[in-house]
Design a protein around this motif. Structure first.
Motif, PDB file in Angstrom:
ATOM      1  N   LYS A  39       0.837  -1.200   0.000  1.00  0.00           N
ATOM      2  CA  LYS A  39       0.000   0.000   0.000  1.00  0.00           C
ATOM      3  C   LYS A  39       0.872   1.251   0.000  1.00  0.00           C
ATOM      4  N   TYR A  41       0.714   5.797  -1.047  1.00  0.00           N
ATOM      5  CA  TYR A  41      -0.012   6.957  -1.551  1.00  0.00           C
ATOM      6  C   TYR A  41       0.503   7.234  -2.955  1.00  0.00           C
ATOM      7  N   CYS A  80      -2.863  -0.172  -8.669  1.00  0.00           N
ATOM      8  CA  CYS A  80      -4.314  -0.372  -8.632  1.00  0.00           C
ATOM      9  C   CYS A  80      -4.961   0.469  -7.547  1.00  0.00           C
ATOM     10  N   ARG A  81      -6.125   0.945  -7.874  1.00  0.00           N
ATOM     11  CA  ARG A  81      -6.997   1.638  -6.915  1.00  0.00           C
ATOM     12  C   ARG A  81      -8.370   1.034  -7.121  1.00  0.00           C
ATOM     13  N   CYS A  85      -6.695  -0.459 -12.646  1.00  0.00           N
ATOM     14  CA  CYS A  85      -5.242  -0.604 -12.561  1.00  0.00           C
ATOM     15  C   CYS A  85      -4.563   0.028 -13.767  1.00  0.00           C
ATOM     16  N   LEU A 118      -6.280   6.788 -12.415  1.00  0.00           N
ATOM     17  CA  LEU A 118      -6.668   6.145 -11.158  1.00  0.00           C
ATOM     18  C   LEU A 118      -7.525   7.018 -10.251  1.00  0.00           C
ATOM     19  N   THR A 119      -7.475   8.342 -10.420  1.00  0.00           N
ATOM     20  CA  THR A 119      -8.234   9.209  -9.504  1.00  0.00           C
ATOM     21  C   THR A 119      -9.256  10.089 -10.204  1.00  0.00           C
ATOM     22  N   PHE A 130      -4.395   9.561  -1.816  1.00  0.00           N
ATOM     23  CA  PHE A 130      -4.921   8.578  -2.753  1.00  0.00           C
ATOM     24  C   PHE A 130      -4.163   7.274  -2.527  1.00  0.00           C
ATOM     25  N   GLU A 131      -4.814   6.308  -1.854  1.00  0.00           N
ATOM     26  CA  GLU A 131      -4.143   5.043  -1.552  1.00  0.00           C
ATOM     27  C   GLU A 131      -4.273   4.078  -2.722  1.00  0.00           C
ATOM     28  N   ILE A 132      -3.148   3.481  -3.082  1.00  0.00           N
ATOM     29  CA  ILE A 132      -3.098   2.497  -4.159  1.00  0.00           C
ATOM     30  C   ILE A 132      -2.320   1.279  -3.672  1.00  0.00           C
TER      31      ILE A 132
END
Length: 181
Positions: A39, A41, A80-81, A85, A118-119, A130-132
């Protein structure tokens, strides 16, 4: 005595608030450790120099990241979020360890295109949180660079492939700052 007590309490509060500390610093100002649970950011960057060769252009749909000190130059990552991905290639080192310390978490620095995919946003900073997840691709992954979607089962396989790829690069001493030892 009161000042000492106050400073101790302040240090404890700061430690809980900004508890991130890099387990394996490298190159003087970066972190070579990978994140537990993969995990991170997501932040975006567009540099004028590169640790891994030619500097990619930031115009157009390009899929690149920094973090070569963790995973190795030229390797591919799946970022990936949720189920969305992006497969990207590592072109640079970074970010600086102080950025991760300020964020309180390890960071994947990626192209503005990846941030947008992704966002949905036009920029990604560490304060956006933004956690990925980031996983190294398997050596047999023939997917082209760019966006793709995954099911839960496919995402689980990305994590398995990551563990195998990381074991191989650690054995070859091409990731996690092994070239420093």
């Amino acid at each position: 005595m009161r000042i000492s007590f106050f400073l101790l309490i302040l240090a404890v509060i700061i430690g809980y608030t900004y508890g991130y500390s890099c387990p394996k610093p490298c190159y003087g100002n970066m972190c070579c450790s990978t994140s537990p649970g993969n995990k991170y950011y997501l932040t975006d960057f567009c540099g004028s120099t590169s640790a891994c060769g030619p500097v990619p252009s930031c115009s157009g749909a390009l899929y690149f990241t920094a973090d070569s000190q963790r995973f190795g130059c030229g390797k591919h990552l799946n970022l990936c979020r949720g189920s969305k991905c992006v497969k990207a290639q590592i072109y640079d080192a970074g970010p600086a360890m102080w950025v991760e310390q300020d964020a309180g978490m390890m960071i994947i620095d990626a192209s503005p295109t990846i941030c947008h995919v992704l966002t949905g946003g036009s920029s990604c900073g560490w304060s956006d949180k933004f956690e990925i997840t980031a996983t190294v691709t398997s050596l047999t992954d023939s997917r082209p660079l760019g966006p793709f979607n995954v099911t839960e089962e496919e995402k689980a396989q990305l994590f398995i492939d990551h563990e195998i790829a990381m074991a191989q690069c650690e054995a070859e001493k091409t990731c996690n700052g092994f070239d420093l030892e």
